[in-house]
Structure formats: C-alpha cells, structure tokens
Design an enzyme around this catalytic site. Sequence first.
Site, mmCIF file in Angstrom:
data_model
loop_
_atom_site.group_PDB
_atom_site.id
_atom_site.type_symbol
_atom_site.label_atom_id
_atom_site.label_comp_id
_atom_site.label_asym_id
_atom_site.label_seq_id
_atom_site.Cartn_x
_atom_site.Cartn_y
_atom_site.Cartn_z
ATOM 1 N N ALA A 73 0.855 -1.197 0.000
ATOM 2 C CA ALA A 73 0.000 0.000 0.000
ATOM 3 C C ALA A 73 0.884 1.237 0.000
ATOM 4 O O ALA A 73 2.014 1.201 0.485
ATOM 5 C CB ALA A 73 -0.878 -0.008 1.248
ATOM 6 N N GLY A 116 0.642 -5.164 0.634
ATOM 7 C CA GLY A 116 -0.451 -5.302 -0.335
ATOM 8 C C GLY A 116 0.025 -5.890 -1.657
ATOM 9 O O GLY A 116 -0.766 -6.499 -2.375
ATOM 10 N N GLU A 119 -0.224 -9.491 -1.165
ATOM 11 C CA GLU A 119 -1.650 -9.838 -1.140
ATOM 12 C C GLU A 119 -2.236 -9.801 -2.559
ATOM 13 O O GLU A 119 -3.095 -10.616 -2.904
ATOM 14 C CB GLU A 119 -2.390 -8.877 -0.204
ATOM 15 C CG GLU A 119 -1.953 -9.085 1.245
ATOM 16 C CD GLU A 119 -2.412 -7.971 2.166
ATOM 17 O OE1 GLU A 119 -2.069 -6.800 1.906
ATOM 18 O OE2 GLU A 119 -3.119 -8.276 3.145
ATOM 19 N N GLU A 139 3.810 -5.147 7.391
ATOM 20 C CA GLU A 139 2.902 -4.161 7.993
ATOM 21 C C GLU A 139 3.122 -3.994 9.490
ATOM 22 O O GLU A 139 2.925 -2.907 10.040
ATOM 23 C CB GLU A 139 1.434 -4.564 7.745
ATOM 24 C CG GLU A 139 0.951 -4.391 6.315
ATOM 25 C CD GLU A 139 1.200 -5.588 5.421
ATOM 26 O OE1 GLU A 139 2.031 -6.458 5.791
ATOM 27 O OE2 GLU A 139 0.568 -5.667 4.347
HETATM 28 N N1 CAA Z 1 4.535 3.499 -0.213
HETATM 29 C C1 CAA Z 1 4.914 4.734 -0.586
HETATM 30 N N2 CAA Z 1 6.163 5.023 -0.979
HETATM 31 C C2 CAA Z 1 7.048 4.017 -0.996
HETATM 32 C C3 CAA Z 1 6.707 2.700 -0.624
HETATM 33 C C4 CAA Z 1 5.372 2.454 -0.220
HETATM 34 N N3 CAA Z 1 4.932 1.237 0.110
HETATM 35 N N4 CAA Z 1 7.801 1.918 -0.754
HETATM 36 C C5 CAA Z 1 8.795 2.725 -1.197
HETATM 37 N N5 CAA Z 1 8.337 3.982 -1.328
HETATM 38 C C6 CAA Z 1 9.072 5.165 -1.769
HETATM 39 C C7 CAA Z 1 10.035 5.666 -0.698
HETATM 40 O O1 CAA Z 1 9.374 6.483 0.240
HETATM 41 C C8 CAA Z 1 11.047 6.396 -1.536
HETATM 42 O O2 CAA Z 1 10.509 7.644 -1.891
HETATM 43 P P1 CAA Z 1 11.483 8.961 -1.931
HETATM 44 O O3 CAA Z 1 12.473 8.654 -3.023
HETATM 45 O O4 CAA Z 1 10.527 10.058 -2.280
HETATM 46 O O5 CAA Z 1 12.094 9.042 -0.571
HETATM 47 C C9 CAA Z 1 11.117 5.551 -2.814
HETATM 48 O O6 CAA Z 1 9.920 4.791 -2.862
HETATM 49 C C10 CAA Z 1 12.267 4.583 -2.808
HETATM 50 O O7 CAA Z 1 12.200 3.817 -1.609
HETATM 51 P P2 CAA Z 1 13.517 3.283 -0.868
HETATM 52 O O8 CAA Z 1 14.594 4.303 -0.906
HETATM 53 O O9 CAA Z 1 13.094 2.778 0.482
HETATM 54 O O10 CAA Z 1 13.908 2.071 -1.866
HETATM 55 P P3 CAA Z 1 14.769 0.762 -1.558
HETATM 56 O O11 CAA Z 1 14.985 0.130 -2.887
HETATM 57 O O12 CAA Z 1 15.938 1.069 -0.679
HETATM 58 O O13 CAA Z 1 13.791 -0.186 -0.674
HETATM 59 C C11 CAA Z 1 11.693 -1.259 -0.183
HETATM 60 C C12 CAA Z 1 12.653 -0.724 -1.261
HETATM 61 C C13 CAA Z 1 12.332 -2.451 0.584
HETATM 62 C C14 CAA Z 1 10.439 -1.729 -0.899
HETATM 63 C C15 CAA Z 1 11.394 -0.150 0.844
HETATM 64 O O14 CAA Z 1 11.031 1.028 0.134
HETATM 65 C C16 CAA Z 1 10.285 -0.481 1.780
HETATM 66 O O15 CAA Z 1 10.521 -1.143 2.784
HETATM 67 N N6 CAA Z 1 9.029 -0.033 1.490
HETATM 68 C C17 CAA Z 1 7.905 -0.205 2.367
HETATM 69 C C18 CAA Z 1 7.396 -1.659 2.351
HETATM 70 C C19 CAA Z 1 6.200 -1.809 3.275
HETATM 71 O O16 CAA Z 1 6.249 -1.518 4.450
HETATM 72 N N7 CAA Z 1 5.068 -2.294 2.708
HETATM 73 C C20 CAA Z 1 3.834 -2.476 3.427
HETATM 74 C C21 CAA Z 1 2.942 -1.297 3.174
HETATM 75 S S1 CAA Z 1 1.460 -1.370 4.149
HETATM 76 C C22 CAA Z 1 0.416 -2.371 3.298
HETATM 77 O O17 CAA Z 1 0.718 -2.913 2.253
HETATM 78 C C23 CAA Z 1 -0.953 -2.506 3.959
HETATM 79 C C24 CAA Z 1 -1.876 -3.487 3.317
HETATM 80 O O18 CAA Z 1 -1.710 -4.689 3.407
HETATM 81 C C25 CAA Z 1 -3.087 -3.037 2.607
#
Ligand code: CAA
Length: 265
Positions: A73, A116, A119, A139
Amino acid sequence: MGDDAQAADDAQAVRYDLHQHVAVITIDRPGARNALSTEVLRGLSEGLDRAESDPDVRAVVLTGGPKIFASGADIRELRRTTPADYLQSERLAAWVRFARFTKPSVAAVAGYVLGGGCELAMSCDLIVAADTAVLGQPEIRLGILPGAGGTQRWARVCGRFRAAELVLAGQSVDAWTARDYGMVSQVVPAERIVPAGVALATTVAAFSPIATRLSKAAIRSSEEMPVSAGLQHERALLGTLLSTDDHLEGIDAFLEKRAAHFTGR
Ligand code: CAA
C-alpha cells in the site's frame, strides 16, 4: 512532487497489453517502488474490467516487470487515512473487485513483493516468481496488519505458525521458500519473469474458457465452503460443462488424435 502531479504520474502507472488471448497488466511506478496508490489500484481495477469484458481474453498476467512487483500500500496515503476514509475508499472497493475477477490469473513477480503487493499476488490463481523475489508482510513494522487477505491467505498457504513468522515477526521469504510452501509454481531468472508468466497464462488460455473459469470458481470455493458443500458445487459445475460444445470438442479431439479448438460455447 505535488499531489496533483503525483496523481497524474500515477494515472499512467498501469499498462495493459495483449499477447493473443492473454492480457498483461503491468504496474509501472518505479519512483515509489510500485506502491499501490489509489490511482494504481484504479488502474488495476480498470485493467481487470477490460480483461473481464473482452471475450478474446482468456487469462491475465499481473506483473511489475523484471525488477519489482509492488512494495505494498502507498504508505504516504495510509498516513492520512482515517477509519471512515478507509471503509468508504476506492482502495477497498478495488480489493473487492480483484477477489471477484472470474478469469484465470497469473502473478509474475520479481524483487519486492511486500504488504499489499504480496496480497495482490495471492489474489491470483498462480504465481511465478523471479529468483530475486522477496515476499513478505512488513505491515507489523508500521503498527498495522495486512488488510487485503494476508493473514488469511498465508495461513492457508503454509499454516498459522509460518504465517505468524511473516505477519507477526515481519520476516520475509525468498522465491524458493515460497515455492516450498506450495505458493509459487516456478522460479525463473528475473529477466524471464514476464515471458514465464505469459507462457503459463497461454497454457491456461489454450483450454476451454468456460472450463477454466468454472475450475477457478471450484478451487476458490475451497477457501469458502466446507468440503461437502464444495464437492456438491464441483459436481454442479461439471454438470454445466457437460452441456457445452467445448466438452464435445475436447473429447472428439482426444478420440480423433488432434488438437482441440475450444470456442467457449
Ligand atoms: N509506499 C509509498 N512510498 C514508498 C513505498 C510504499 N509502500 N515503498 C517505497 N516507497 C518510496 C520511498 O518512500 C522512496 O521515496 P522517496 O524517493 O521520495 O524518498 C522511494 O519509494 C524509494 O524507496 P527506498 O529508498 O526505500 O527504496 P529501496 O529500494 O531502498 O527499498 C523497499 C525498497 C524495501 C520496498 C522499501 O522502500 C520499503 O521497505 N518499502 C515499504 C514496504 C512496506 O512496508 N510495505 C507495506 C505497506 S502497508 C500495506 O501494504 C498494507 C496493506 O496490506 C493493505
């Protein structure tokens, strides 16, 4: 990027291509690691609607290409979502739409398949994974839980204790572990992930589209029904297929030692 510019950018973030009878729906929002914003979920929903209503489409591939499937998400959107927003949101409606999709679907995933994103992959019927795939439900690190099927689907895939490793401990698994869990059908080099997904979907698309659709419905009912009701449902669906031209074609082709040509009638 401002909110309007971001929304405009995201509106282009889902592509739709046809490979004969297979529709390939690609998430393309690399700047946010393919995060599932409302715009992206809308694009996915519209892609599925288009595939659902096109009689030439017999199977769908969902992918993010060879680098990343989806990081989950959109966390920035989540930060400003109230409970009331969430319950009435287009995002929630999109997840209901994914669950209702009736044609066979293949997730072709590479790189991060998180939250997500994982999922979304599990909402498909088959999953092929690149050797780079990292699948998980992070999450818990955000103080929330998977809200689009993660707790239920992982527990069914690999049992509740392994599901707890993912959901409670926030651990992820690689493609081979997901294959050992029975979730992933095949692991391929990352650059082959989209062709591998299309190949598997093409195999499915060669069969009778009524038979594949009803087979999907029967398998999915195993998640919802007790076995006795599921067996009854299965028998009723077989009864329906025995009334189709495709079943006569399939049997005649076998007896005449030729390839079947299914028309979906
Ligand atoms: N939402 C919004 N923005 C995101 C994102 C997300 N899920 N994942 C990455 N981004 C954005 C970052 O904020 C960053 O933006 P900026 O350049 O503006 O700072 C950009 O993408 C690059 O991200 P990283 O520098 O972190 O990239 P990376 O390659 O080093 O790492 C990653 C990649 C491991 C996917 C890491 O970004 C990460 O851990 N993301 C979050 C993953 C997460 O927690 N997912 C669960 C979301 S909640 C959910 O999904 C709820 C549900 O079930 C409905």
